[in-house]
Design a protein around this motif. Sequence first.
Motif, mmCIF file in Angstrom:
data_model
loop_
_atom_site.group_PDB
_atom_site.id
_atom_site.type_symbol
_atom_site.label_atom_id
_atom_site.label_comp_id
_atom_site.label_asym_id
_atom_site.label_seq_id
_atom_site.Cartn_x
_atom_site.Cartn_y
_atom_site.Cartn_z
ATOM 1 N N GLN A 45 9.562 2.803 -5.206
ATOM 2 C CA GLN A 45 8.925 4.100 -5.430
ATOM 3 C C GLN A 45 7.536 3.912 -6.017
ATOM 4 O OE1 GLN A 45 10.912 6.691 -8.305
ATOM 5 N NE2 GLN A 45 10.239 8.458 -7.096
ATOM 6 N N CYS A 46 6.575 4.605 -5.428
ATOM 7 C CA CYS A 46 5.199 4.576 -5.946
ATOM 8 C C CYS A 46 5.195 5.242 -7.321
ATOM 9 C CB CYS A 46 4.270 5.321 -4.989
ATOM 10 S SG CYS A 46 2.582 5.460 -5.606
ATOM 11 N N ILE A 47 4.626 4.565 -8.333
ATOM 12 C CA ILE A 47 4.664 5.145 -9.681
ATOM 13 C C ILE A 47 3.689 6.315 -9.813
ATOM 14 C CG2 ILE A 47 5.345 2.945 -10.783
ATOM 15 C CD1 ILE A 47 2.412 2.997 -12.003
ATOM 16 N N TYR A 48 2.750 6.442 -8.893
ATOM 17 C CA TYR A 48 1.767 7.523 -8.989
ATOM 18 C C TYR A 48 2.226 8.794 -8.277
ATOM 19 C CZ TYR A 48 -1.012 3.602 -10.550
ATOM 20 O OH TYR A 48 -1.453 2.502 -11.231
ATOM 21 N N CYS A 49 2.589 8.695 -7.004
ATOM 22 C CA CYS A 49 2.958 9.915 -6.268
ATOM 23 C C CYS A 49 4.473 10.033 -6.073
ATOM 24 C CB CYS A 49 2.249 9.967 -4.917
ATOM 25 S SG CYS A 49 2.851 8.752 -3.729
ATOM 26 N N GLU A 50 5.203 9.042 -6.527
ATOM 27 C CA GLU A 50 6.669 9.044 -6.506
ATOM 28 C C GLU A 50 7.288 8.993 -5.114
ATOM 29 O OE1 GLU A 50 7.787 12.317 -9.091
ATOM 30 O OE2 GLU A 50 7.686 10.964 -10.807
ATOM 31 N N LEU A 110 0.838 -1.192 0.000
ATOM 32 C CA LEU A 110 0.000 0.000 0.000
ATOM 33 C C LEU A 110 0.875 1.244 0.000
ATOM 34 C CD1 LEU A 110 -2.506 -0.986 2.811
ATOM 35 C CD2 LEU A 110 -3.000 -0.896 0.363
ATOM 36 N N CYS A 111 0.431 2.277 -0.721
ATOM 37 C CA CYS A 111 1.091 3.566 -0.604
ATOM 38 C C CYS A 111 0.382 4.284 0.542
ATOM 39 C CB CYS A 111 0.959 4.350 -1.905
ATOM 40 S SG CYS A 111 1.790 5.947 -1.819
ATOM 41 N N VAL A 112 1.122 4.689 1.544
ATOM 42 C CA VAL A 112 0.459 5.282 2.720
ATOM 43 C C VAL A 112 0.193 6.775 2.552
ATOM 44 C CG1 VAL A 112 1.292 3.563 4.377
ATOM 45 C CG2 VAL A 112 2.655 5.625 3.964
ATOM 46 N N THR A 140 -2.926 11.243 -0.138
ATOM 47 C CA THR A 140 -3.323 11.991 -1.332
ATOM 48 C C THR A 140 -2.927 11.268 -2.623
ATOM 49 O OG1 THR A 140 -1.267 13.258 -1.309
ATOM 50 C CG2 THR A 140 -3.138 14.202 -0.120
ATOM 51 N N CYS A 141 -2.294 10.134 -2.485
ATOM 52 C CA CYS A 141 -1.896 9.361 -3.666
ATOM 53 C C CYS A 141 -3.150 8.821 -4.363
ATOM 54 C CB CYS A 141 -1.003 8.193 -3.236
ATOM 55 S SG CYS A 141 -0.519 7.121 -4.601
ATOM 56 N N ILE A 142 -3.177 8.850 -5.693
ATOM 57 C CA ILE A 142 -4.390 8.395 -6.383
ATOM 58 C C ILE A 142 -4.661 6.902 -6.195
ATOM 59 C CG2 ILE A 142 -4.472 10.220 -8.135
ATOM 60 C CD1 ILE A 142 -3.375 8.074 -10.128
ATOM 61 N N SER A 143 -3.657 6.164 -5.763
ATOM 62 C CA SER A 143 -3.919 4.739 -5.488
ATOM 63 C C SER A 143 -4.844 4.583 -4.275
ATOM 64 C CB SER A 143 -2.612 3.972 -5.268
ATOM 65 O OG SER A 143 -1.973 4.370 -4.081
ATOM 66 N N ASN A 144 -5.003 5.647 -3.497
ATOM 67 C CA ASN A 144 -5.893 5.609 -2.326
ATOM 68 C C ASN A 144 -7.214 6.348 -2.554
ATOM 69 O OD1 ASN A 144 -4.215 4.144 -0.549
ATOM 70 N ND2 ASN A 144 -2.949 5.961 -0.312
HETATM 71 ZN ZN LIG Z 1 1.636 6.747 -3.957
#
Ligand SMILES: [Zn+2]
Length: 170
Positions: free
Chosen positions: A139-144, A109-111, A114-118
Motif C-alpha cells: 500500500q502506498c503510504i501517501y495515497c493509500e 512507482l505509485c501509478v 494524483t499521488c503526491i509521490s508523482n
Molecule cells: Zn500513491
Amino acid sequence: MKMMEEKLKIDKISKGTVIDHIDAGYALTILNLTGLDESKNLITIGVNVSSKKYQTKDIIKIENVFLNETQMQQISILSPNANISLIENFKVIEKKKVKLPRTIKKLILCVNQTCISNSEKEPIDSEFTVLEEKPLKIQCIYCERIYKLEEIVFTSIEKKEKILKQRIRL
Ligand SMILES: [Zn+2]
C-alpha cells in the motif's frame, strides 16, 4: 536423464553468486529488473527446475558478481523465498535469505497520477507498506492505493540509460 539433471543443478561456479529457490518463472524478470542481464559475466539460468521443497523453482548463477542491497530487495519483492549464496574458490562462503522489508522505498512507482509521490514540482520518494507477503500486497503510504504483485511498476535503478519504468509480465 536423471543423472544429467543432477549434474546441471550442481554445476559449480568458481566465484560469484547463486540465487536459488526463486519462484518458478521469475528468473528472467529478476535478471531484467536487477540489471544483471546487462552483465558481461557468465550467467546460467535454470527455469522450472524440480525441487524437493517447492515443486519447481528457478535458479540463477552469475560468475564474478555479488549483489547489492537494492538488487536483494528487488529479488525479495518478486520471490520472497529466494536464497543467495556467495561463492569463492568453488565454495559457499556465505548464505543469505532475501528479506522483504516492512516498507519498500524508491523501488516501486505509485501509478496514481494524483499521488503526491508523482508531484511534478516536488516529487518525493515513493514508499509502500507491505500488507501481505505472499501473495504480495502493498500500500502506498501517501495515497493509500493497494497493489498486488502483478500490478506493480518498478523503478529500474540499475538501468540509468534505459527507460525508467517497466511493468513486469507474469
Ligand atoms: Zn500513491
